[in-house]
Design a protein around this motif. Structure first.
Motif, PDB file in Angstrom:
ATOM      1  N   ASP A 183       1.436   9.702   2.769  1.00 57.85           N
ATOM      2  CA  ASP A 183       1.390   9.916   1.316  1.00 57.85           C
ATOM      3  C   ASP A 183       0.688   8.795   0.552  1.00 57.85           C
ATOM      4  OD1 ASP A 183       2.832  12.294   1.629  1.00 57.85           O
ATOM      5  OD2 ASP A 183       4.753  11.252   1.477  1.00 57.85           O
ATOM      6  N   SER A 184       0.040   7.878   1.269  1.00 58.60           N
ATOM      7  CA  SER A 184      -0.685   6.799   0.591  1.00 58.60           C
ATOM      8  C   SER A 184      -2.059   7.299   0.134  1.00 58.60           C
ATOM      9  CB  SER A 184      -0.858   5.603   1.529  1.00 58.60           C
ATOM     10  OG  SER A 184      -1.460   4.526   0.860  1.00 58.60           O
ATOM     11  N   LYS A 185      -2.502   6.809  -1.023  1.00 55.62           N
ATOM     12  CA  LYS A 185      -3.798   7.225  -1.587  1.00 55.62           C
ATOM     13  C   LYS A 185      -4.714   6.010  -1.704  1.00 55.62           C
ATOM     14  CE  LYS A 185      -1.734  10.971  -4.307  1.00 55.62           C
ATOM     15  NZ  LYS A 185      -0.359  10.747  -3.796  1.00 55.62           N
ATOM     16  N   MET A 186      -6.018   6.258  -1.526  1.00 59.99           N
ATOM     17  CA  MET A 186      -6.964   5.148  -1.616  1.00 59.99           C
ATOM     18  C   MET A 186      -8.302   5.618  -2.165  1.00 59.99           C
ATOM     19  SD  MET A 186      -9.181   5.814   1.140  1.00 59.99           S
ATOM     20  CE  MET A 186      -9.703   4.315   1.932  1.00 59.99           C
ATOM     21  N   ILE A 187      -9.010   4.671  -2.795  1.00 60.49           N
ATOM     22  CA  ILE A 187     -10.369   4.896  -3.296  1.00 60.49           C
ATOM     23  C   ILE A 187     -11.206   3.700  -2.878  1.00 60.49           C
ATOM     24  CG2 ILE A 187     -11.847   5.146  -5.331  1.00 60.49           C
ATOM     25  CD1 ILE A 187      -9.434   6.320  -6.807  1.00 60.49           C
ATOM     26  N   VAL A 188     -12.377   3.958  -2.307  1.00 62.88           N
ATOM     27  CA  VAL A 188     -13.309   2.895  -1.945  1.00 62.88           C
ATOM     28  C   VAL A 188     -14.432   2.882  -2.967  1.00 62.88           C
ATOM     29  CG1 VAL A 188     -14.894   2.011  -0.206  1.00 62.88           C
ATOM     30  CG2 VAL A 188     -12.764   3.092   0.498  1.00 62.88           C
ATOM     31  N   VAL A 189     -14.618   1.748  -3.638  1.00 64.73           N
ATOM     32  CA  VAL A 189     -15.690   1.637  -4.635  1.00 64.73           C
ATOM     33  C   VAL A 189     -16.976   1.167  -3.951  1.00 64.73           C
ATOM     34  CG1 VAL A 189     -14.062   1.137  -6.501  1.00 64.73           C
ATOM     35  CG2 VAL A 189     -15.049  -0.751  -5.216  1.00 64.73           C
ATOM     36  N   ARG A 190     -18.099   1.613  -4.469  1.00 66.75           N
ATOM     37  CA  ARG A 190     -19.418   1.240  -3.923  1.00 66.75           C
ATOM     38  C   ARG A 190     -19.445   1.430  -2.405  1.00 66.75           C
ATOM     39  NH1 ARG A 190     -20.554  -3.661  -3.983  1.00 66.75           N
ATOM     40  NH2 ARG A 190     -18.575  -4.610  -4.555  1.00 66.75           N
ATOM     41  N   THR A 244     -10.281  -3.118   5.844  1.00 67.83           N
ATOM     42  CA  THR A 244      -8.913  -2.962   5.352  1.00 67.83           C
ATOM     43  C   THR A 244      -8.694  -1.627   4.647  1.00 67.83           C
ATOM     44  OG1 THR A 244      -9.527  -4.166   3.338  1.00 67.83           O
ATOM     45  CG2 THR A 244      -8.489  -5.431   5.102  1.00 67.83           C
ATOM     46  N   SER A 245      -9.768  -0.997   4.188  1.00 67.02           N
ATOM     47  CA  SER A 245      -9.632   0.286   3.493  1.00 67.02           C
ATOM     48  C   SER A 245      -9.148   1.391   4.420  1.00 67.02           C
ATOM     49  CB  SER A 245     -10.964   0.700   2.854  1.00 67.02           C
ATOM     50  OG  SER A 245     -11.944   0.969   3.842  1.00 67.02           O
ATOM     51  N   LEU A 246      -9.160   1.148   5.740  1.00 69.89           N
ATOM     52  CA  LEU A 246      -8.674   2.144   6.689  1.00 69.89           C
ATOM     53  C   LEU A 246      -7.150   2.218   6.713  1.00 69.89           C
ATOM     54  CD1 LEU A 246     -11.005   1.394   9.750  1.00 69.89           C
ATOM     55  CD2 LEU A 246     -11.255   3.215   8.064  1.00 69.89           C
ATOM     56  N   LEU A 247      -6.477   1.146   6.305  1.00 72.63           N
ATOM     57  CA  LEU A 247      -5.023   1.076   6.451  1.00 72.63           C
ATOM     58  C   LEU A 247      -4.281   2.235   5.774  1.00 72.63           C
ATOM     59  CD1 LEU A 247      -4.513  -2.778   6.090  1.00 72.63           C
ATOM     60  CD2 LEU A 247      -4.063  -1.408   8.132  1.00 72.63           C
ATOM     61  N   PRO A 248      -4.573   2.582   4.505  1.00 73.24           N
ATOM     62  CA  PRO A 248      -3.821   3.672   3.869  1.00 73.24           C
ATOM     63  C   PRO A 248      -3.978   5.021   4.549  1.00 73.24           C
ATOM     64  CG  PRO A 248      -4.923   2.345   2.202  1.00 73.24           C
ATOM     65  CD  PRO A 248      -5.465   1.917   3.538  1.00 73.24           C
ATOM     66  N   TYR A 300       0.829  -1.208   0.000  1.00 73.66           N
ATOM     67  CA  TYR A 300       0.000   0.000   0.000  1.00 73.66           C
ATOM     68  C   TYR A 300       0.865   1.260   0.000  1.00 73.66           C
ATOM     69  CZ  TYR A 300      -4.050  -2.935   1.309  1.00 73.66           C
ATOM     70  OH  TYR A 300      -5.050  -3.879   1.341  1.00 73.66           O
ATOM     71  N   SER A 301       1.980   1.209   0.708  1.00 71.08           N
ATOM     72  CA  SER A 301       2.812   2.410   0.865  1.00 71.08           C
ATOM     73  C   SER A 301       3.498   2.822  -0.435  1.00 71.08           C
ATOM     74  CB  SER A 301       3.866   2.180   1.951  1.00 71.08           C
ATOM     75  OG  SER A 301       4.854   1.258   1.525  1.00 71.08           O
TER      76      SER A 301
END
Length: 295
Positions: free
Chosen positions: A283-290, A274-278, A261-262
């Motif tokens: 500087d980590s980026k994330m997108i949660v779908v639906r 698990t979407s909370l980890l970033p 992820y990093s």
């Protein structure tokens, strides 16, 4: 009545224990040393633990305490009665939840830059000795008498929405050392997609559409698609592009997952813990779908 379910009862008990503590113990308290007790009877053993650390960290900052010890209290005689949601226990047994302490909770705690020491305690008397004269959250905690909840989602989200100068505790990714090699050069440009495949709230589970979207996203950014599986036996239910890479070891080792992820240009998730980890990786980026699906 040590962990009441009704808010008004909790409020009355909180105030009562607070004032008793002020009267009898406040002069003895070391206001420079913070201790957070995570009593497993009060919280489900999920990735929501990360929100818990976020909230506790900010409460200590308000007391001018920048770091704290984490004591995970696991009473020997109550392992079979770990407090988790009724519908959740249908899919994740108390024994499986307990395993998460050593596989997820403990290693994540050791990475946080705000946590000085992490210990798992099983005896009430040992715990009482460790928290004696310390600034403790939950306030007025006592393993025999009173173990109130700390995680309040409404408070956490209000804090995120309205408070200025939010303090975010971060994982010290540089501390990660892994024994196994992973079959990807993390200096390459890649996008991760983390799958979800289990019975609790199944509408949140990964769909083939999510994978197709992730493929297009990776292609648009000229990046390799890296898959982090959930149930490895269910991988055959999906169709992945030939140039994608499935890393099974990231399912079993939380440190490998965080390392991936990093270095990723962006991390894609279904609506899952698990979407909370970033959020706790610099500087980590994330997108949660639906995002609202199945919630």
């Amino acid at each position: 009545l040590v962990s009441p379910g009704f808010k008004i009862t909790r409020l009355i008990l909180d105030k009562t224990h607070y004032f008793l503590g002020k009267i009898f113990y406040s002069a003895k308290i070391d206001k420079n040393k913070g201790v957070f007790v995570w009593d497993i009877r009060s919280y489900p053993l999920t990735f929501d633990f990360l929100f818990l650390i976020f909230g506790v960290f900010n409460r200590f900052k308000e007391l001018n305490i920048n770091s704290f010890d984490l004591l995970i209290f696991v009473p020997d005689n109550q392992l079979k009665d770990i407090s988790i949601w009724d519908e959740y226990i249908q899919y994740v047994s108390a024994n499986d939840s307990f395993k998460r302490i050593k596989k997820i909770i403990f290693p994540l705690s050791k990475l946080f830059n705000c946590i000085d020491h992490v210990k798992i305690i099983t005896e009430e008397n040992d715990l009482i000795e460790l928290i004696k004269n310390k600034t403790v959250i939950p306030q007025s905690y006592n393993p025999y008498i009173y173990y109130p909840e700390v995680l309040d989602y409404k408070t956490i989200f209000s804090f995120l929405l309205y408070k200025e100068n939010i303090n975010i505790p971060l994982f010290e990714v540089d501390k990660i050392e892994i024994d196994d090699e992973i079959n990807i050069d993390i200096s390459l440009k890649y996008v991760t997609l983390t799958l979800r495949d289990y019975g609790f709230k199944p509408k949140r589970n990964t769909k083939q559409l999510d994978i197709d979207i992730a493929c297009k996203f990776a292609k648009k950014h000229k990046a390799k698609l890296v898959i982090i599986p959930d149930d490895i036996e269910k991988l055959e239910n999906y169709q992945f592009p030939k140039n994608s890479l499935v890393i099974n070891k990231a399912r079993q080792d939380i440190y490998i997952r965080i390392l991936l992820y990093s270095k990723s240009i962006v991390n894609l998730f279904p609506n899952s813990g698990t979407s909370l980890l970033p959020l706790f990786i610099k500087d980590s980026k994330m997108i949660v779908v639906r995002w609202a699906g199945g919630s």
